[in-house]
Design an enzyme around this catalytic site. Structure first.
Site, PDB file in Angstrom:
ATOM      1  N   ARG A   1       0.854  -1.192   0.000  1.00 20.75           N
ATOM      2  CA  ARG A   1       0.000   0.000   0.000  1.00 20.75           C
ATOM      3  C   ARG A   1       0.886   1.236   0.000  1.00 20.75           C
ATOM      4  O   ARG A   1       1.058   1.913   1.016  1.00 20.75           O
ATOM      5  CB  ARG A   1      -0.943  -0.030   1.193  1.00 20.75           C
ATOM      6  CG  ARG A   1      -2.139  -0.942   0.936  1.00 20.75           C
ATOM      7  CD  ARG A   1      -3.172  -0.879   2.018  1.00 20.75           C
ATOM      8  NE  ARG A   1      -4.451  -1.386   1.539  1.00 20.75           N
ATOM      9  CZ  ARG A   1      -5.483  -1.634   2.318  1.00 20.75           C
ATOM     10  NH1 ARG A   1      -5.407  -1.407   3.615  1.00 20.75           N
ATOM     11  NH2 ARG A   1      -6.610  -2.094   1.811  1.00 20.75           N
TER      12      ARG A   1
ATOM     13  N   GLN B   1      -0.749   2.316  -5.966  1.00 21.42           N
ATOM     14  CA  GLN B   1      -2.186   2.527  -5.774  1.00 21.42           C
ATOM     15  C   GLN B   1      -3.034   1.936  -6.896  1.00 21.42           C
ATOM     16  O   GLN B   1      -4.096   1.369  -6.652  1.00 21.42           O
ATOM     17  CB  GLN B   1      -2.487   4.026  -5.641  1.00 21.42           C
ATOM     18  CG  GLN B   1      -2.230   4.571  -4.249  1.00 21.42           C
ATOM     19  CD  GLN B   1      -2.632   6.030  -4.138  1.00 21.42           C
ATOM     20  OE1 GLN B   1      -2.653   6.761  -5.131  1.00 21.42           O
ATOM     21  NE2 GLN B   1      -2.935   6.464  -2.932  1.00 21.42           N
TER      22      GLN B   1
ATOM     23  N   ASP C   1      -3.641  -1.803  -6.308  1.00 21.21           N
ATOM     24  CA  ASP C   1      -4.067  -2.200  -4.963  1.00 21.21           C
ATOM     25  C   ASP C   1      -5.453  -2.846  -5.000  1.00 21.21           C
ATOM     26  O   ASP C   1      -6.473  -2.194  -4.771  1.00 21.21           O
ATOM     27  CB  ASP C   1      -4.053  -0.976  -4.043  1.00 21.21           C
ATOM     28  CG  ASP C   1      -4.355  -1.313  -2.596  1.00 21.21           C
ATOM     29  OD1 ASP C   1      -4.614  -2.492  -2.297  1.00 21.21           O
ATOM     30  OD2 ASP C   1      -4.343  -0.391  -1.755  1.00 21.21           O
TER      31      ASP C   1
ATOM     32  N   SER D   1      -7.705  -2.804  -1.751  1.00 22.77           N
ATOM     33  CA  SER D   1      -8.495  -1.588  -1.538  1.00 22.77           C
ATOM     34  C   SER D   1      -9.700  -1.538  -2.466  1.00 22.77           C
ATOM     35  O   SER D   1     -10.803  -1.174  -2.052  1.00 22.77           O
ATOM     36  CB  SER D   1      -7.619  -0.348  -1.745  1.00 22.77           C
ATOM     37  OG  SER D   1      -6.689  -0.217  -0.682  1.00 22.77           O
TER      38      SER D   1
ATOM     39  N   TYR E   1      -2.307  -0.478   8.347  1.00 22.91           N
ATOM     40  CA  TYR E   1      -3.116  -1.415   9.120  1.00 22.91           C
ATOM     41  C   TYR E   1      -2.922  -1.166  10.611  1.00 22.91           C
ATOM     42  O   TYR E   1      -1.972  -0.509  11.045  1.00 22.91           O
ATOM     43  CB  TYR E   1      -2.714  -2.868   8.799  1.00 22.91           C
ATOM     44  CG  TYR E   1      -3.039  -3.293   7.401  1.00 22.91           C
ATOM     45  CD1 TYR E   1      -4.357  -3.512   7.007  1.00 22.91           C
ATOM     46  CD2 TYR E   1      -2.035  -3.471   6.454  1.00 22.91           C
ATOM     47  CE1 TYR E   1      -4.665  -3.911   5.720  1.00 22.91           C
ATOM     48  CE2 TYR E   1      -2.333  -3.863   5.160  1.00 22.91           C
ATOM     49  CZ  TYR E   1      -3.647  -4.083   4.800  1.00 22.91           C
ATOM     50  OH  TYR E   1      -3.954  -4.470   3.523  1.00 22.91           O
TER      51      TYR E   1
END
Length: 373
Positions: free
Chosen positions: A119, A124, A127, A130, A224
């Site tokens: 991440r 991005q 990902d 997500s 996280y």
């Protein structure tokens, strides 16, 4: 390069690794896209759409491919059809699929796990965790609204005023924030909690009230949360109990890939909720945030209905597949140089998500687990 799109075989999996709209993007880069017949049917994409987009329908696509694209970890039969020296991109769940990892190692397949994409800002567009969490968060709020036998929004009528539903969301990652946003758009009053320090401001930015407990935050690596001690977990449950009891709808979204989901809500906390209340446990598949939730089922605890999530993104296969395919194509572009498969395993993204290469297991946690077997 020949790129194969597999027909998923796992029960309940409706997604597909590549949607027709993105086939021209790969063909334009000089690749040949081979699609197993029926691969897109679960996501409502007919074979004819792939053919019209420039793909070739081929029952033996996997055997012919230099790169195989999938959503779920392939079954043994599919994995053993991948030719030596080819590559695989999929959600691999390497910690749970040790037999598959061992097979891929012996077959000389270079395997990349989408859930291990870091991440970072540069990653991005790849990902997939997500993007699929976005789908799950939306779905959770819709399920909660559907099961709750009352309005979400405030209604003021000549017959009187109907107050809005009170919704509590636990966990404010991508899924939790999307659940908050969707519940707010539907008109509910939303309160939310997360153990990370930055989450309170993110919750408020979605128009919800941040629940603030007198507890230290648990910020961890990669965005996280850190694992909490049982003593802290018990105190957190005690402090959250009044908020849970007052809620018409409770949505829990706290999960970390590769780890058992933390128990945030006990059965006793659910039993204290009002008649007609609804609990949606997105993390039921990974152990559950709610004691007593069952993946894929609606059970009753006290007066509340408890919905356990099972492969929630697959319940919205159209948008889930489109988002996942975008992630996959971005990774494919990183894997190739001048149209040929040439992964640079020194690249920080590819190094992080590569599970097997050159006959060895490169992912250290998975290698350690295999050595224990």
């Amino acid at each position: 390069m020949r790129i194969a799109v597999v027909r998923e075989t796992r029960a309940g999996e409706t997604r597909v690794a590549l949607v027709p709209d993105l086939v021209p993007r790969l063909v334009g880069l000089g690749h040949e896209v081979l699609v197993e017949p029926g691969a897109g049917l679960g996501a409502l994409h007919a074979d004819e759409e792939y053919a019209a987009a420039g793909a070739v329908l081929d029952e033996r696509a996997v055997e012919a491919a230099d790169l195989v694209l999938a959503v779920q970890p392939p079954d043994v039969g599919t994995a053993r059809r991948i030719r030596r020296g080819a590559a695989l991109v999929a959600f691999l769940a390497p910690g749970q699929e040790l037999g598959l990892v061992a097979d891929l190692r012996e077959l000389g397949v270079t395997a990349f796990a989408m859930e291990l994409v870091p991440r970072t800002s540069r990653a991005q567009s790849m990902d997939a965790l997500s993007s699929q969490s976005l789908v799950s968060g939306y779905r959770c709020a819709i399920v909660c609204a559907g099961l709750l036998r009352r309005f979400f929004p405030l209604n003021m009528t000549a017959a009187g005023t109907v107050p809005p539903a009170q919704v509590v969301v636990l966990g404010a990652g991508v899924a939790g924030l999307q659940a908050i946003a969707t519940a707010r758009r539907l008109g509910a009053v939303v309160k939310a909690y997360d153990v990370r320090a930055a989450a309170a401001e993110e919750i408020r930015s979605m128009g919800a009230q941040a629940i603030e407990l007198d507890l230290p935050t648990l910020d961890g690596a990669g965005g996280y949360a850190r694992e909490m001690s049982e003593e802290r977990a018990a105190l957190q449950r005690e402090l959250l109990a009044p908020y849970v009891a007052a809620a018409d709808g409770l949505i829990t979204t706290a999960a970390v890939p590769g780890r058992t989901a933390p128990v945030l809500v006990t059965a006793a906390m659910v039993e204290a909720m009002r008649p007609g209340s609804v609990v949606v446990d997105l993390a039921a598949d990974s152990g559950g945030n709610v004691e007593g939730s069952v993946p894929g089922e609606v059970v009753r605890l006290g007066h509340a209905q408890v919905w356990g999530g099972r492969n929630v993104p697959a319940q919205m296969p159209g948008p889930a597949s489109r988002l996942y395919a975008q992630n996959v194509v971005s990774l494919v572009e990183l894997l190739t140089v001048d149209g040929a498969l040439a992964p640079d395993l020194g690249d920080d993204i590819l190094d992080a998500c590569c599970v097997t290469a050159d006959g060895v297991v490169r992912h250290e946690p998975t290698r350690a687990l295999l050595e224990e077997v």
